[in-house]
Design a protein around this motif. Sequence first.
Motif, PDB file in Angstrom:
ATOM      1  N   ILE A 107       0.962  -1.297  -0.108  1.00 34.36           N
ATOM      2  CA  ILE A 107      -0.059  -0.019  -0.070  1.00 34.36           C
ATOM      3  C   ILE A 107       0.940   1.285  -0.008  1.00 34.36           C
ATOM      4  O   ILE A 107       0.277   2.233  -0.206  1.00 34.36           O
ATOM      5  CB  ILE A 107      -0.917  -0.020   1.247  1.00 34.36           C
ATOM      6  N   ALA A 108       2.225   0.926   0.129  1.00 32.15           N
ATOM      7  CA  ALA A 108       3.073   2.381   0.005  1.00 32.15           C
ATOM      8  C   ALA A 108       4.326   1.723  -0.630  1.00 32.15           C
ATOM      9  O   ALA A 108       4.620   0.280  -0.298  1.00 32.15           O
ATOM     10  CB  ALA A 108       3.365   2.466   1.319  1.00 32.15           C
ATOM     11  N   SER A 109       5.169   2.372  -1.123  1.00 32.17           N
ATOM     12  CA  SER A 109       6.298   2.215  -1.704  1.00 32.17           C
ATOM     13  C   SER A 109       7.533   2.176  -0.628  1.00 32.17           C
ATOM     14  O   SER A 109       7.440   3.070   0.028  1.00 32.17           O
ATOM     15  CB  SER A 109       6.673   3.048  -3.363  1.00 32.17           C
ATOM     16  N   ALA A 110       8.579   1.171  -1.000  1.00 29.61           N
ATOM     17  CA  ALA A 110       9.635   1.385  -0.108  1.00 29.61           C
ATOM     18  C   ALA A 110      10.896   1.875  -0.935  1.00 29.61           C
ATOM     19  O   ALA A 110      11.293   1.405  -2.044  1.00 29.61           O
ATOM     20  CB  ALA A 110       9.824   0.015   0.399  1.00 29.61           C
ATOM     21  N   GLU A 111      11.574   2.793  -0.347  1.00 26.96           N
ATOM     22  CA  GLU A 111      12.544   3.563  -0.970  1.00 26.96           C
ATOM     23  C   GLU A 111      13.759   3.483  -0.293  1.00 26.96           C
ATOM     24  O   GLU A 111      13.415   3.919   0.992  1.00 26.96           O
ATOM     25  CB  GLU A 111      12.103   4.875  -1.649  1.00 26.96           C
ATOM     26  N   ALA A 112      14.811   3.300  -0.694  1.00 28.09           N
ATOM     27  CA  ALA A 112      16.185   3.578   0.214  1.00 28.09           C
ATOM     28  C   ALA A 112      16.426   4.856   0.418  1.00 28.09           C
ATOM     29  O   ALA A 112      16.642   5.802  -0.566  1.00 28.09           O
ATOM     30  CB  ALA A 112      17.348   2.829  -0.414  1.00 28.09           C
ATOM     31  N   LEU A 113      16.684   5.499   1.573  1.00 28.84           N
ATOM     32  CA  LEU A 113      17.342   6.852   1.962  1.00 28.84           C
ATOM     33  C   LEU A 113      18.683   6.911   1.647  1.00 28.84           C
ATOM     34  O   LEU A 113      19.365   8.117   1.501  1.00 28.84           O
ATOM     35  CB  LEU A 113      16.793   7.219   3.122  1.00 28.84           C
ATOM     36  N   CYS A 114      19.216   6.004   1.731  1.00 26.86           N
ATOM     37  CA  CYS A 114      20.940   5.870   1.489  1.00 26.86           C
ATOM     38  C   CYS A 114      21.040   4.484   0.995  1.00 26.86           C
ATOM     39  O   CYS A 114      20.279   3.635   0.822  1.00 26.86           O
ATOM     40  CB  CYS A 114      21.780   6.136   2.827  1.00 26.86           C
ATOM     41  N   ASP A 115      22.501   4.260   0.585  1.00 26.70           N
ATOM     42  CA  ASP A 115      22.963   2.857   0.392  1.00 26.70           C
ATOM     43  C   ASP A 115      22.551   1.907   1.410  1.00 26.70           C
ATOM     44  O   ASP A 115      22.949   2.175   2.746  1.00 26.70           O
ATOM     45  CB  ASP A 115      24.375   3.038   0.027  1.00 26.70           C
ATOM     46  N   SER A 116      21.916   0.939   1.427  1.00 24.09           N
ATOM     47  CA  SER A 116      21.397   0.054   2.190  1.00 24.09           C
ATOM     48  C   SER A 116      21.448  -1.602   1.881  1.00 24.09           C
ATOM     49  O   SER A 116      21.767  -1.884   0.672  1.00 24.09           O
ATOM     50  CB  SER A 116      19.960   0.389   2.562  1.00 24.09           C
ATOM     51  N   GLN A 117      21.434  -2.152   2.853  1.00 23.90           N
ATOM     52  CA  GLN A 117      21.614  -3.686   2.852  1.00 23.90           C
ATOM     53  C   GLN A 117      20.151  -4.284   3.654  1.00 23.90           C
ATOM     54  O   GLN A 117      19.867  -3.816   4.318  1.00 23.90           O
ATOM     55  CB  GLN A 117      22.632  -4.252   3.119  1.00 23.90           C
ATOM     56  N   LEU A 118      19.685  -5.117   2.695  1.00 22.78           N
ATOM     57  CA  LEU A 118      18.315  -5.855   3.395  1.00 22.78           C
ATOM     58  C   LEU A 118      18.172  -7.219   3.181  1.00 22.78           C
ATOM     59  O   LEU A 118      18.961  -7.738   2.158  1.00 22.78           O
ATOM     60  CB  LEU A 118      16.951  -5.134   2.911  1.00 22.78           C
ATOM     61  N   VAL A 119      17.651  -7.846   4.203  1.00 28.89           N
ATOM     62  CA  VAL A 119      17.645  -9.404   3.859  1.00 28.89           C
ATOM     63  C   VAL A 119      16.064  -9.676   3.596  1.00 28.89           C
ATOM     64  O   VAL A 119      15.247  -9.101   4.159  1.00 28.89           O
ATOM     65  CB  VAL A 119      17.612 -10.283   5.256  1.00 28.89           C
ATOM     66  N   TYR A 120      15.952 -10.141   2.504  1.00 31.08           N
ATOM     67  CA  TYR A 120      14.468 -10.722   2.069  1.00 31.08           C
ATOM     68  C   TYR A 120      14.229 -11.938   2.344  1.00 31.08           C
ATOM     69  O   TYR A 120      15.189 -12.880   1.888  1.00 31.08           O
ATOM     70  CB  TYR A 120      14.266 -10.236   0.474  1.00 31.08           C
ATOM     71  N   ILE A 121      13.227 -12.395   2.756  1.00 34.80           N
ATOM     72  CA  ILE A 121      12.573 -13.751   3.047  1.00 34.80           C
ATOM     73  C   ILE A 121      11.430 -14.042   2.627  1.00 34.80           C
ATOM     74  O   ILE A 121      10.314 -13.384   2.815  1.00 34.80           O
ATOM     75  CB  ILE A 121      12.656 -13.977   4.699  1.00 34.80           C
ATOM     76  N   PRO A 122      11.137 -14.865   1.525  1.00 38.72           N
ATOM     77  CA  PRO A 122      10.185 -15.237   0.924  1.00 38.72           C
ATOM     78  C   PRO A 122       8.705 -15.858   1.940  1.00 38.72           C
ATOM     79  O   PRO A 122       9.327 -16.115   3.073  1.00 38.72           O
ATOM     80  CB  PRO A 122      10.365 -16.162  -0.198  1.00 38.72           C
ATOM     81  N   LYS A 123       7.739 -15.291   1.742  1.00 41.90           N
ATOM     82  CA  LYS A 123       6.352 -15.718   2.374  1.00 41.90           C
ATOM     83  C   LYS A 123       6.462 -17.217   2.758  1.00 41.90           C
ATOM     84  O   LYS A 123       6.204 -17.590   3.853  1.00 41.90           O
ATOM     85  CB  LYS A 123       5.229 -15.303   1.592  1.00 41.90           C
ATOM     86  N   ASP A 124       6.542 -18.177   1.835  1.00 40.85           N
ATOM     87  CA  ASP A 124       6.537 -19.434   2.108  1.00 40.85           C
ATOM     88  C   ASP A 124       7.383 -20.006   3.155  1.00 40.85           C
ATOM     89  O   ASP A 124       6.873 -20.836   4.101  1.00 40.85           O
ATOM     90  CB  ASP A 124       6.644 -20.383   0.719  1.00 40.85           C
ATOM     91  N   ILE A 125       8.575 -19.523   3.117  1.00 42.09           N
ATOM     92  CA  ILE A 125       9.445 -20.235   4.123  1.00 42.09           C
ATOM     93  C   ILE A 125       9.330 -19.721   5.433  1.00 42.09           C
ATOM     94  O   ILE A 125       9.456 -20.268   6.486  1.00 42.09           O
ATOM     95  CB  ILE A 125      11.078 -20.079   3.647  1.00 42.09           C
ATOM     96  N   ILE A 126       9.163 -18.362   5.272  1.00 42.18           N
ATOM     97  CA  ILE A 126       8.814 -17.852   6.821  1.00 42.18           C
ATOM     98  C   ILE A 126       7.702 -18.072   7.457  1.00 42.18           C
ATOM     99  O   ILE A 126       7.446 -18.499   8.722  1.00 42.18           O
ATOM    100  CB  ILE A 126       8.739 -16.336   6.770  1.00 42.18           C
TER     101      ILE A 126
END
Length: 231
Positions: A98-117
């Motif tokens: 419902i909102a966009s996600a945008e990096a405010l600076c150079d960033s690192q994120l971990v993405y975990i798919p729905k099925d596994i979590i």
Amino acid sequence: MTSRPAFSDPDALARLPYFQEVPAAVLARVQQQARLLSVRRDEIIAHRGEPCLGMHIVVQGRVKLCYEAASGLERIMRIVSPGDSFGEALMCLGREYIASAEALCDSQLVYIPKDIILAQMAESAPLAQRLVASLSRQLYMMMGDMGAYTVRNGHQRLIGYLLRESGSHQDIPVRLTVPKGVIASRLNLTPQHFSRILHDLIQRRLIQVQGREFTILDLQGLLDYRDQQAL
């Protein structure tokens, strides 16, 4: 945006607050599916309207969750800092962002798919508790924001923000981690209104501002002025 397997170090995932006390076998299964995302400043991580197929945890940097109106005005709903996450509620509901996600600076994120979590939540009570705690904290913050926007004026909102960022400490310079325009949007203030309030606080010698750093010069005076605004 670049993506690669999240961690070569098997203990790295366990060091994230989200996965503390989670059994090693569950961590290993999550780690097999998790991805480490490296994003540049101003890069879009998720677009409003896209299906949410997993959750993100910020490891380094900061991410803004923002809503852009048809008029082009942007409203920042939340700033996600290291250790925090986003996407859990939409992931569980099977809904679009419902909102966009945008990096405010150079960033690192971990993405975990729905099925596994979701599958591993059934195996690990601590992991399920972490997700519930994260959602509860986000709801608490959202309710606090709604209360602030409806019963507090601009001065009170900005003073509250400065007090939180400084830890209510006087004479200690504090560096703002995001641009002033982002703070204004987060506090539901126009840039012009934000600047007027900031100038007022400076003129009253309650705070000092140099670039992105601010210092509370008179803590009790700032608290008193905040309380006067409620009258």
